[in-house]
Design a protein around this motif. Sequence first.
Motif, PDB file in Angstrom:
ATOM      1  N   LEU A 116       0.828  -1.210   0.000  1.00  0.00           N
ATOM      2  CA  LEU A 116       0.000   0.000   0.000  1.00  0.00           C
ATOM      3  C   LEU A 116       0.862   1.261   0.000  1.00  0.00           C
ATOM      4  CD1 LEU A 116      -2.763   1.400   0.232  1.00  0.00           C
ATOM      5  CD2 LEU A 116      -2.607   1.149   2.704  1.00  0.00           C
ATOM      6  N   LEU A 117       1.939   1.245   0.795  1.00  0.00           N
ATOM      7  CA  LEU A 117       2.821   2.417   0.846  1.00  0.00           C
ATOM      8  C   LEU A 117       3.438   2.703  -0.528  1.00  0.00           C
ATOM      9  CD1 LEU A 117       4.743   2.272   4.245  1.00  0.00           C
ATOM     10  CD2 LEU A 117       2.880   3.788   3.534  1.00  0.00           C
ATOM     11  N   GLU A 118       3.810   1.619  -1.190  1.00  0.00           N
ATOM     12  CA  GLU A 118       4.380   1.745  -2.526  1.00  0.00           C
ATOM     13  C   GLU A 118       3.377   2.381  -3.496  1.00  0.00           C
ATOM     14  OE1 GLU A 118       5.635  -1.665  -5.540  1.00  0.00           O
ATOM     15  OE2 GLU A 118       6.271  -2.081  -3.480  1.00  0.00           O
ATOM     16  N   VAL A 119       2.159   1.850  -3.483  1.00  0.00           N
ATOM     17  CA  VAL A 119       1.122   2.358  -4.379  1.00  0.00           C
ATOM     18  C   VAL A 119       0.778   3.807  -4.040  1.00  0.00           C
ATOM     19  CG1 VAL A 119      -1.227   2.028  -5.208  1.00  0.00           C
ATOM     20  CG2 VAL A 119       0.162   0.047  -4.648  1.00  0.00           C
ATOM     21  N   TRP A 120       0.693   4.083  -2.738  1.00  0.00           N
ATOM     22  CA  TRP A 120       0.328   5.435  -2.292  1.00  0.00           C
ATOM     23  C   TRP A 120       1.349   6.453  -2.792  1.00  0.00           C
ATOM     24  CZ3 TRP A 120       3.114   8.223   1.665  1.00  0.00           C
ATOM     25  CH2 TRP A 120       2.531   9.457   1.986  1.00  0.00           C
ATOM     26  N   LYS A 121       2.639   6.055  -2.708  1.00  0.00           N
ATOM     27  CA  LYS A 121       3.705   6.952  -3.141  1.00  0.00           C
ATOM     28  C   LYS A 121       3.572   7.257  -4.638  1.00  0.00           C
ATOM     29  CE  LYS A 121       7.976   5.806  -3.805  1.00  0.00           C
ATOM     30  NZ  LYS A 121       9.128   4.913  -3.567  1.00  0.00           N
ATOM     31  N   GLU A 122       3.284   6.213  -5.416  1.00  0.00           N
ATOM     32  CA  GLU A 122       3.207   6.390  -6.869  1.00  0.00           C
ATOM     33  C   GLU A 122       1.915   7.067  -7.309  1.00  0.00           C
ATOM     34  OE1 GLU A 122       5.995   2.609  -8.075  1.00  0.00           O
ATOM     35  OE2 GLU A 122       3.808   2.473  -8.209  1.00  0.00           O
ATOM     36  N   ALA A 123       0.817   6.725  -6.632  1.00  0.00           N
ATOM     37  CA  ALA A 123      -0.478   7.215  -7.093  1.00  0.00           C
ATOM     38  C   ALA A 123      -0.776   8.624  -6.590  1.00  0.00           C
ATOM     39  CB  ALA A 123      -1.581   6.258  -6.649  1.00  0.00           C
ATOM     40  N   GLN A 124      -0.036   9.079  -5.589  1.00  0.00           N
ATOM     41  CA  GLN A 124      -0.181  10.441  -5.068  1.00  0.00           C
ATOM     42  C   GLN A 124      -1.629  10.779  -4.701  1.00  0.00           C
ATOM     43  OE1 GLN A 124       1.770  12.953  -7.987  1.00  0.00           O
ATOM     44  NE2 GLN A 124       3.726  12.530  -6.972  1.00  0.00           N
ATOM     45  N   ARG A 125      -2.166   9.967  -3.799  1.00  0.00           N
ATOM     46  CA  ARG A 125      -3.518  10.243  -3.314  1.00  0.00           C
ATOM     47  C   ARG A 125      -3.432  10.590  -1.835  1.00  0.00           C
ATOM     48  NH1 ARG A 125      -6.986   7.612  -6.975  1.00  0.00           N
ATOM     49  NH2 ARG A 125      -5.763   7.468  -8.874  1.00  0.00           N
ATOM     50  N   PRO A 140     -14.495   6.182  22.424  1.00  0.00           N
ATOM     51  CA  PRO A 140     -15.889   5.825  22.170  1.00  0.00           C
ATOM     52  C   PRO A 140     -16.895   6.593  23.015  1.00  0.00           C
ATOM     53  CG  PRO A 140     -14.873   4.165  23.545  1.00  0.00           C
ATOM     54  CD  PRO A 140     -13.827   5.224  23.299  1.00  0.00           C
ATOM     55  N   ARG A 141     -18.108   6.559  22.543  1.00  0.00           N
ATOM     56  CA  ARG A 141     -19.349   6.997  23.229  1.00  0.00           C
ATOM     57  C   ARG A 141     -19.219   8.273  24.031  1.00  0.00           C
ATOM     58  NH1 ARG A 141     -18.965   1.769  23.950  1.00  0.00           N
ATOM     59  NH2 ARG A 141     -20.009   0.613  22.348  1.00  0.00           N
ATOM     60  N   PRO A 142     -19.442   9.386  23.527  1.00  0.00           N
ATOM     61  CA  PRO A 142     -19.629   9.650  22.091  1.00  0.00           C
ATOM     62  C   PRO A 142     -18.289   9.710  21.384  1.00  0.00           C
ATOM     63  CG  PRO A 142     -19.820  11.675  23.334  1.00  0.00           C
ATOM     64  CD  PRO A 142     -19.620  10.601  24.339  1.00  0.00           C
ATOM     65  N   GLY A 143     -18.273   9.313  20.098  1.00  0.00           N
ATOM     66  CA  GLY A 143     -17.028   9.289  19.344  1.00  0.00           C
ATOM     67  C   GLY A 143     -16.440  10.686  19.206  1.00  0.00           C
ATOM     68  N   ARG A 144     -15.153  10.798  19.540  1.00  0.00           N
ATOM     69  CA  ARG A 144     -14.482  12.076  19.331  1.00  0.00           C
ATOM     70  C   ARG A 144     -12.985  11.845  19.168  1.00  0.00           C
ATOM     71  NH1 ARG A 144     -15.241  11.507  24.739  1.00  0.00           N
ATOM     72  NH2 ARG A 144     -13.528  12.130  26.100  1.00  0.00           N
ATOM     73  N   ILE A 145     -12.329  12.820  18.525  1.00  0.00           N
ATOM     74  CA  ILE A 145     -10.891  12.711  18.339  1.00  0.00           C
ATOM     75  C   ILE A 145     -10.218  13.265  19.593  1.00  0.00           C
ATOM     76  CG2 ILE A 145      -8.932  13.504  16.959  1.00  0.00           C
ATOM     77  CD1 ILE A 145     -10.924  13.667  14.587  1.00  0.00           C
ATOM     78  N   ILE A 146      -9.452  12.401  20.305  1.00  0.00           N
ATOM     79  CA  ILE A 146      -8.856  12.860  21.561  1.00  0.00           C
ATOM     80  C   ILE A 146      -7.384  13.187  21.407  1.00  0.00           C
ATOM     81  CG2 ILE A 146     -10.486  11.762  23.142  1.00  0.00           C
ATOM     82  CD1 ILE A 146      -8.506   9.426  23.369  1.00  0.00           C
ATOM     83  N   ALA A 147      -6.769  12.791  20.304  1.00  0.00           N
ATOM     84  CA  ALA A 147      -5.354  13.133  20.123  1.00  0.00           C
ATOM     85  C   ALA A 147      -5.016  13.146  18.647  1.00  0.00           C
ATOM     86  CB  ALA A 147      -4.460  12.125  20.848  1.00  0.00           C
ATOM     87  N   ASP A 148      -4.028  13.938  18.303  1.00  0.00           N
ATOM     88  CA  ASP A 148      -3.635  14.129  16.908  1.00  0.00           C
ATOM     89  C   ASP A 148      -2.110  14.171  16.882  1.00  0.00           C
ATOM     90  OD1 ASP A 148      -3.152  14.999  14.354  1.00  0.00           O
ATOM     91  OD2 ASP A 148      -4.700  16.553  14.367  1.00  0.00           O
ATOM     92  N   PHE A 149      -1.467  13.030  16.551  1.00  0.00           N
ATOM     93  CA  PHE A 149      -0.007  12.940  16.589  1.00  0.00           C
ATOM     94  C   PHE A 149       0.578  13.127  15.196  1.00  0.00           C
ATOM     95  CE2 PHE A 149      -1.311  10.176  20.136  1.00  0.00           C
ATOM     96  CZ  PHE A 149      -0.571  10.743  21.167  1.00  0.00           C
ATOM     97  N   VAL A 150       1.647  13.904  15.122  1.00  0.00           N
ATOM     98  CA  VAL A 150       2.419  13.944  13.881  1.00  0.00           C
ATOM     99  C   VAL A 150       3.448  12.829  13.969  1.00  0.00           C
ATOM    100  CG1 VAL A 150       4.035  15.278  12.495  1.00  0.00           C
ATOM    101  CG2 VAL A 150       2.065  16.398  13.562  1.00  0.00           C
ATOM    102  N   ASN A 151       3.485  12.003  12.945  1.00  0.00           N
ATOM    103  CA  ASN A 151       4.377  10.844  12.933  1.00  0.00           C
ATOM    104  C   ASN A 151       5.791  11.300  12.549  1.00  0.00           C
ATOM    105  OD1 ASN A 151       5.710   8.446  12.414  1.00  0.00           O
ATOM    106  ND2 ASN A 151       3.874   7.448  11.600  1.00  0.00           N
ATOM    107  N   PRO A 152       6.777  11.131  13.442  1.00  0.00           N
ATOM    108  CA  PRO A 152       8.122  11.637  13.166  1.00  0.00           C
ATOM    109  C   PRO A 152       8.966  10.734  12.264  1.00  0.00           C
ATOM    110  CG  PRO A 152       8.072  10.621  15.321  1.00  0.00           C
ATOM    111  CD  PRO A 152       6.686  10.475  14.757  1.00  0.00           C
ATOM    112  N   LEU A 153       8.458   9.548  11.938  1.00  0.00           N
ATOM    113  CA  LEU A 153       9.276   8.594  11.193  1.00  0.00           C
ATOM    114  C   LEU A 153       9.470   9.022   9.741  1.00  0.00           C
ATOM    115  CD1 LEU A 153       7.606   5.379  12.577  1.00  0.00           C
ATOM    116  CD2 LEU A 153       9.901   6.212  13.129  1.00  0.00           C
ATOM    117  N   ALA A 154      10.716   8.905   9.279  1.00  0.00           N
ATOM    118  CA  ALA A 154      11.034   9.306   7.911  1.00  0.00           C
ATOM    119  C   ALA A 154      10.566   8.251   6.926  1.00  0.00           C
ATOM    120  CB  ALA A 154      12.537   9.523   7.775  1.00  0.00           C
ATOM    121  N   ARG A 155      10.378   8.675   5.686  1.00  0.00           N
ATOM    122  CA  ARG A 155      10.056   7.737   4.606  1.00  0.00           C
ATOM    123  C   ARG A 155      11.241   7.695   3.652  1.00  0.00           C
ATOM    124  NH1 ARG A 155       4.525   6.569   4.611  1.00  0.00           N
ATOM    125  NH2 ARG A 155       3.198   8.136   5.572  1.00  0.00           N
ATOM    126  N   PRO A 156      11.414   6.661   2.848  1.00  0.00           N
ATOM    127  CA  PRO A 156      10.618   5.433   2.852  1.00  0.00           C
ATOM    128  C   PRO A 156      10.897   4.584   4.080  1.00  0.00           C
ATOM    129  CG  PRO A 156      12.457   5.234   1.335  1.00  0.00           C
ATOM    130  CD  PRO A 156      12.477   6.634   1.850  1.00  0.00           C
TER     131      PRO A 156
END
Lengths: 251, 296
Positions: free
Chosen positions: A176-185, A209-225
């Motif tokens: 999936l990572l490979e396809v994502w990189k090429e397909a640019q979506r 859960p209950r009620p559903g809400r976003i409780i955290a938003d992390f930026v992923n520090p890991l480099a690609r590829p």
Amino acid sequence: MSSNDLLQLRGVAKSFGATLALEPTSLDIQDGSFVAIVGPSGCGKSTLFNVIAGLLKPDSGEVQVADHVVTGTAGHVGYMLQKDLLMPWRTVEENITMAARLTRGVNDDDRAEARRVAEQYGLGEFLRHYPHALSGGMRQRVAFMRTLVTRHPLLLLDEPFGALDAQTRLEMQQWLLEVWKEAQRTVLFITHDVDESIFLSDRVLVMSPRPGRIIADFVNPLARPRNLDVLTDPHFVELKSQILHLLHGGR
Amino acid sequence: MDPQTRDLERAPRESGQRDRSRTQTVLRNVGIPVLSIVLVLLLWQAIVIIFHVAPYIAPRPMAAIQSVTDNWGLLWPLVLGTIRETIYGFVCGAVLGLGLGVIMAKTPFLHRMVYPVLVLSQGVPIIALGAPLVLILGFGVTPKVVIVAWIVFFPVTVNVLAGLSHVDQDLLNLARVYGASRWRTFWQIEIPASTTSLFAGMKIGATYAVTGAILGELVTPSGASGSLALYQETANTNFNVAAVYGTTMVMTAIGISWFLLIVGSEVLATPWQRRTVARRSMFRRRRDVPPTLRVH
């Protein structure tokens, strides 16, 4: 374009009867990014997806895709579930072109495009096979290609690898990572699996859960590829521990 | 590696032995059923001989078959008549059944309105339909066709209704996400997903269709042209027992043939249930990929 954000949610909320499934939620997803959403069962992840996809009309709030308000209307995103939902009576090629067949009729360009992605991503020999002849992993690839050829810039993947065995799942994640990189979506990816969410994403949203809400938003520090070594990277372990604490309260 | 992938890799090796395995399959699928029918006839013959069954009670099977071949010139037009009633009635019944099934699946109001009437229609003894049908439709082929259709449509409707209401809701949602119209969703998803149910209903209908035609010939007169049922009745009155049994065998043969024809058309209509790889389409010319689009 007023911003780099492909998807914008403004105070989107949804209840089923007396149950609040999704608290008013606002969210901006940057164009080209890979965002994972983790959370326990029943935390409203799928409700959130169904609202974005236009299957559900939110009780309040607004959904914008590429600066167009699309609240409660379908046909703006690619969408894929844990069930591959391939049509047993259609061949692989015909399944990949299904969106065209369901909306305007399949033309030669659609067929050529289906053959191109299938050959590019390792299913060229199976174009004329029926789905029952394929393994679980191959079926999910076909389902993903069907999503990809819709040409929608935003893809919603709801636990797409949840039913696969661990080995196949790992292969599919790298694929999936490979396809994502090429397909640019832009990908929004729901999962139960914390490892999966970190391995794949630029950003991890944690829902409760209950009620559903976003409780955290992390930026992923890991480099690609990324390769499998990142699974033992200190940044990976640190992020995983933070997410697990949020999900399980440190138990 | 999971089992399905292994199947695929085995496929090329098997194709080398296809001729032999194909012959074996034909032998298994055709030979064994034919053998079991022959055994039934032999058993019949044995019982008649061993227990000294009088010929006016039950003939030997060969005698019954001979009475058919000896009178084939007389029988053949009657057989054609029964086949015609069966086909017309079955087609009318299947089309009506499919139409009712679709309409009822799509409009809950009509479902509630029509369903009791359908059940009522099957509660009416078919024999009792004879007199009113003759009054309304007269002699000839029409009342028989109505009786066959009357019997055939019900299992088709019930099965189509079940098939349409069990289409995967997630698949229908996916079509909605794509922005598919109801019409295209119906033709591309709901109808193909219900094919197996449709054929299940038609197979039940097919087994009763010939019975319906014979019943129709019994309860509604056919006039000067006669009918297979009438032929058997006449043979019975004349104590021609071999002809009575022979006619029964002919009727059975028509019934089995019709059922096999429906099974055969199901096989043709649902290739994905048997095949791994689709045949090249007979209807669409496939253009090969232009070389520039090939990516390796």
